[in-house]
Design a protein around this motif. Structure first.
Motif, mmCIF file in Angstrom:
data_model
loop_
_atom_site.group_PDB
_atom_site.id
_atom_site.type_symbol
_atom_site.label_atom_id
_atom_site.label_comp_id
_atom_site.label_asym_id
_atom_site.label_seq_id
_atom_site.Cartn_x
_atom_site.Cartn_y
_atom_site.Cartn_z
ATOM 1 N N VAL A 156 0.843 -1.195 0.000
ATOM 2 C CA VAL A 156 0.000 0.000 0.000
ATOM 3 C C VAL A 156 0.880 1.247 0.000
ATOM 4 N N GLY A 157 0.673 2.125 -0.996
ATOM 5 C CA GLY A 157 1.417 3.374 -1.060
ATOM 6 C C GLY A 157 0.586 4.588 -0.758
ATOM 7 N N SER A 158 -0.737 4.440 -0.775
ATOM 8 C CA SER A 158 -1.640 5.535 -0.427
ATOM 9 C C SER A 158 -2.990 4.956 -0.051
ATOM 10 N N VAL A 159 -3.716 5.672 0.792
ATOM 11 C CA VAL A 159 -5.048 5.252 1.231
ATOM 12 C C VAL A 159 -5.985 6.441 1.105
ATOM 13 N N MET A 160 -7.075 6.265 0.364
ATOM 14 C CA MET A 160 -8.039 7.352 0.203
ATOM 15 C C MET A 160 -8.919 7.463 1.441
ATOM 16 N N PRO A 161 -9.105 8.678 1.954
ATOM 17 C CA PRO A 161 -10.004 8.858 3.102
ATOM 18 C C PRO A 161 -11.415 8.375 2.784
ATOM 19 N N ARG A 170 -12.401 -6.813 11.292
ATOM 20 C CA ARG A 170 -11.885 -8.158 11.570
ATOM 21 C C ARG A 170 -12.985 -9.183 11.316
ATOM 22 N N LEU A 171 -12.601 -10.444 11.309
ATOM 23 C CA LEU A 171 -13.569 -11.504 11.060
ATOM 24 C C LEU A 171 -14.630 -11.563 12.145
ATOM 25 N N ASP A 172 -14.284 -11.118 13.373
ATOM 26 C CA ASP A 172 -15.254 -11.143 14.470
ATOM 27 C C ASP A 172 -16.091 -9.872 14.543
ATOM 28 N N GLY A 173 -15.919 -8.975 13.549
ATOM 29 C CA GLY A 173 -16.720 -7.758 13.497
ATOM 30 C C GLY A 173 -16.115 -6.565 14.190
ATOM 31 N N THR A 174 -15.034 -6.738 14.924
ATOM 32 C CA THR A 174 -14.390 -5.604 15.585
ATOM 33 C C THR A 174 -13.622 -4.773 14.565
ATOM 34 N N THR A 175 -13.268 -3.552 14.949
ATOM 35 C CA THR A 175 -12.636 -2.617 14.024
ATOM 36 C C THR A 175 -11.146 -2.492 14.322
ATOM 37 N N PRO A 176 -10.291 -2.890 13.371
ATOM 38 C CA PRO A 176 -8.849 -2.715 13.550
ATOM 39 C C PRO A 176 -8.411 -1.361 13.015
ATOM 40 N N ALA A 177 -7.126 -1.105 13.034
ATOM 41 C CA ALA A 177 -6.602 0.086 12.370
ATOM 42 C C ALA A 177 -6.841 -0.051 10.869
ATOM 43 N N PRO A 178 -7.128 1.045 10.181
ATOM 44 C CA PRO A 178 -7.303 0.958 8.724
ATOM 45 C C PRO A 178 -6.000 0.532 8.062
ATOM 46 N N LEU A 179 -6.092 0.174 6.786
ATOM 47 C CA LEU A 179 -4.873 -0.120 6.049
ATOM 48 C C LEU A 179 -3.983 1.116 6.028
ATOM 49 N N GLN A 180 -2.685 0.890 6.174
ATOM 50 C CA GLN A 180 -1.728 1.983 6.260
ATOM 51 C C GLN A 180 -0.696 1.861 5.144
ATOM 52 N N GLY A 243 -9.616 1.723 -2.738
ATOM 53 C CA GLY A 243 -9.069 3.016 -2.349
ATOM 54 C C GLY A 243 -7.621 3.004 -1.928
ATOM 55 N N VAL A 244 -6.813 2.113 -2.499
ATOM 56 C CA VAL A 244 -5.383 2.128 -2.215
ATOM 57 C C VAL A 244 -4.622 2.312 -3.518
ATOM 58 N N GLY A 245 -3.409 2.890 -3.393
ATOM 59 C CA GLY A 245 -2.541 3.065 -4.544
ATOM 60 C C GLY A 245 -1.211 2.393 -4.307
ATOM 61 N N PRO A 246 -0.420 2.158 -5.372
ATOM 62 C CA PRO A 246 0.874 1.492 -5.226
ATOM 63 C C PRO A 246 1.905 2.401 -4.569
ATOM 64 N N ARG A 540 -6.585 12.741 4.866
ATOM 65 C CA ARG A 540 -5.150 12.561 4.745
ATOM 66 C C ARG A 540 -4.565 13.614 3.817
ATOM 67 N N PHE A 541 -3.251 13.741 3.881
ATOM 68 C CA PHE A 541 -2.554 14.706 3.045
ATOM 69 C C PHE A 541 -1.789 13.974 1.945
ATOM 70 N N ALA A 542 -1.786 14.583 0.790
ATOM 71 C CA ALA A 542 -1.113 13.999 -0.368
ATOM 72 C C ALA A 542 -0.043 14.958 -0.862
ATOM 73 N N HIS A 543 0.964 14.407 -1.527
ATOM 74 C CA HIS A 543 2.009 15.249 -2.113
ATOM 75 C C HIS A 543 1.728 15.456 -3.596
ATOM 76 N N PRO A 544 2.285 16.504 -4.192
ATOM 77 C CA PRO A 544 2.023 16.791 -5.606
ATOM 78 C C PRO A 544 3.062 16.224 -6.557
#
Length: 688
Positions: A156-161, A170-180, A243-246, A540-544
């Motif tokens: 993962v190189g970027s994550v769209m808000p 998670r498989l049990d329905g709980t919420t982990p940290a988003p993909l980073q 919503g992820v980029g390389p 999130r913030f992106a670079h140009p």
């Protein structure tokens, strides 16, 4: 362009070889079962060159001369098969005695005729081309993996808000940290993922609902999670996305591989593109970020350890961006000769996946981010111009002030439909500048014209361009055009300040919003729900920057392993093609995404420019896809002919000549209609 010529010639040769190999399958199978082959042709139409044993190479066809010699009894030592190159390079064919796709009544009494052979023998001949294409694809992929296939890893190189990647469970329905950034997607839908491109393809063709994934976090821990691919809103693609980029590298684009599709590589480019996009130019390398040295500055012959360090450097760069809250980031950049220079970039808000950028419903006004070379606004508007007024002088004004991006687009579309000119007032270098009489001149499709400019949001000034319907901002009465000066008594200058303060707000406490309006300062109470606060905090913030994509070779020295990978890759592409057709019939994938010969060649040109490994990979993919297309049960192609043979076997006799003729002409009409449709779409895409 001349530097691309060898790869373009290899591409053309490769297309011809894929077709040749398909027809070679029919030819060898026909010879094997004892059918007389009269012609083996690459291309359609009249022959450019031909060769026949005993007659040599000839311009045009050798057929007439061969018939004359045969009538005189002088063809005994000549070859019965004419090998020919025809002038329409869109396919090929093998002409067998007693077989004519468009004339099922064609019959021959010769025991070596196609129609005299058993159904099993004819099935072998008809299916041999498809089998050869599958074999060629597997061998092509095998060769690629032996030489090393340089592709973006599933990192993962970027994550769209607001994207599915930011809302995994998670498989049990709980919420982990988003993909980073830095996380590695090792499995998607219980299938191992070896490249980022395959992830995007699998996501696009995935089913509805939660999809299981296995993620290796940047810290090395692993998690089994669920993700739900969705269509973005506003729509950025017709395909499902997560919503992820390389991931990229901290260096500019490869100057040896720039073409017209990449960032313009000339000083003139600053006329129409944001200069910060070129803050790291092709061939340059980032050596430090905010004074912190990066660990990798030499990218030659990278070891696995060095590649891992590249990923860590980029992850650290992303962390600095997210910690900046929009503040300028200083880069130390080295050119190919080692000379260093300090450059500054300004992070901007990343485009959200599920909505326009807004803060409790408050939408920033628009700014010009890019001017395309064919735009009538070139050298009149400039990147960085803040749009403070739009009007139609021909219709008495009809002005809109501090418009949002959506508002600007709506007005420009109206101007494009009606043929009106548009007047702009922009803020440039702190001063109001009038730009009059800009007439949309670029055809955007279906007769709609536009200016062909890029738009972003004015992040540096917290001016409300508009409010979303039924949003907290609309409910509280915050007016368009108002400038936010404080939140809960804390001074505000930019939308970055608004993001920081609203992202830390409490859902049970209204936020006091001080706004400078046309009627003086006003105070408003903004009531935000927890999910709205979380959405703002999640921006999130992106670079140009235009940075080089990080690639890692998928390679093995073991031919057996490479063969297994090649077979697996071939199987995946065949299954994905059928799945794509299924999604098209469901209406979940648009027919507009189909490509014809023009589009395929244009795509192949870009793949060829990426290197020999990508060229071979692309041709292997085309070979696998050609196998599928040829074996669809459509009359006139191999699959249709095979279907006729199955019917003949089941009922004990072939379909009537009339039925076969009608079916063949219907099949031909379908093929021609699809060809015209996809060619039109290809040309329209190339024309922009």
């Amino acid at each position: 362009m001349l530097s691309q010529l060898p790869m373009l010639l290899l591409l053309i040769f490769g297309f011809g070889f894929v077709i040749f190999f398909h027809e070679l399958g029919h030819f060898l199978a026909a010879k094997w079962v004892g059918i007389r082959v009269e012609q083996f042709a690459v291309g359609f139409g009249q022959a450019i060159l031909s060769w026949r044993k005993g007659m040599g190479v000839q311009v045009g066809s050798s057929g007439r001369r061969y018939e004359e010699l045969a009538q005189r009894g002088e063809a005994r030592d000549l070859g019965e098969t004419e090998y020919r190159l025809n002038w329409i390079p869109l396919g090929g064919y093998v002409k067998m005695l007693g077989q004519d796709d468009l004339n099922p009544n064609a019959q021959q009494e010769d025991p070596r005729a196609y129609n005299k052979k058993s159904i099993g023998a004819r099935m072998i001949v008809v299916s041999a081309g498809v089998i050869m294409n599958i074999f060629l694809a597997a061998v092509g992929f095998m060769a690629v993996f032996l030489m090393g296939f340089r592709t973006a890893p599933p990192v993962v190189g970027s994550v769209m808000p607001g994207s599915p990647a930011a809302k995994v469970t998670r498989l049990d329905g709980t919420t982990p940290a988003p993909l980073q950034v830095g996380d590695k997607l090792l499995m998607f839908d219980e299938k191992w993922q070896h490249s980022f491109d395959k992830i995007q393809l699998n996501v696009a063709l995935s089913g509805e609902g939660q999809i299981p994934i296995y993620v290796e976090r940047f810290d090395g821990t692993g998690e089994r999670l669920l993700i739900r691919p969705e269509l973005s809103e506003p729509r950025m693609s017709d395909f499902l996305m997560v919503g992820v980029g390389p991931i990229a590298e901290l260096r500019g684009l490869d100057p040896k591989k720039l073409d017209e599709s990449d960032v313009p590589n000339s000083d003139q480019a600053t006329r129409f593109i944001d200069a910060e996009y070129r803050a790291v130019r092709p061939g340059e390398t980032i050596t430090a970020i905010n004074g912190q040295a990066v660990s990798v500055t030499d990218y030659e012959n990278p070891t696995p350890e060095k590649r891992q360090a590249m990923v860590k450097d980029y992850v650290r760069f992303e962390q600095i961006l997210q910690e900046s809250n929009g503040a300028p980031v200083q880069l130390t950049v080295a050119d190919p000769q080692g000379k260093t220079e300090q450059r500054v970039i300004h992070p901007s808000f990343a485009q959200p996946f599920d909505s326009v950028i807004n803060f409790g419903g408050m939408v920033p006004r628009a700014v010009v981010s890019q001017i395309k070379p064919n735009s009538s606004a070139l050298d009149k508007l400039k990147p960085g111009d803040v749009i403070v007024k739009l009007s139609f002088p021909e219709s008495g004004g009809d002005a809109v002030y501090d418009p949002t991006v959506a508002g600007v687009r709506e007005r420009l579309e109206k101007a494009g439909r009606t043929g009106q000119a548009v007047d702009f007032v922009v803020i440039r270098d702190g001063k109001d500048v009038e730009v009059k009489g800009l007439k949309p001149n670029v055809n955007l499709g279906k007769g709609v014209y536009g200016l062909n400019i890029g738009l972003g949001v004015d992040e540096q000034n917290a001016v409300v361009g508009g409010t979303l319907e039924n949003s907290p901002a609309a409910t509280s009465g915050i007016p368009a055009g108002g400038k936010i000066t404080a939140l809960n008594g804390q001074a505000v200058k930019s939308w970055f300040d608004v993001k920081r303060l609203l992202g830390a707000a409490s859902p049970d406490q209204p936020v006091s919003v001080a706004v400078q309006t046309n009627n003086g300062p006003k105070q408003y109470d903004l009531k935000l729900a927890r999910e709205q606060i979380d959405a703002i905090a999640g921006y999130r913030f992106a670079h140009p920057l235009a940075l080089r994509e990080h690639v890692e070779p998928r390679q093995t020295d073991n031919p057996i392993t490479a063969a297994a990978w090649g077979v697996g890759e071939t199987r995946d592409f065949i299954l994905q093609f059928y799945l794509t057709l299924h999604r098209m019939f469901q209406g979940r994938v648009s027919y507009k995404n189909m490509m014809g010969p023009v589009g395929i060649f244009n795509a192949g040109r870009h793949f060829a420019f990426k290197g020999l490994d990508w060229l071979i990979w692309f041709l292997a993919m085309i070979s696998a896809n050609l196998a599928v297309v040829n074996f669809l049960p459509i009359p006139i192609v191999d699959g249709g002919l095979f279907t006729f043979l199955i019917v003949e076997k089941l009922q004990g006799r072939p379909l009537s000549a009339k039925t076969q003729s009608i079916a063949q002409f219907v099949g031909l009409a379908i093929i021609l209609s699809v060809f015209l449709l996809v060619t039109y779409q290809d040309i329209a895409r190339l024309a922009g």
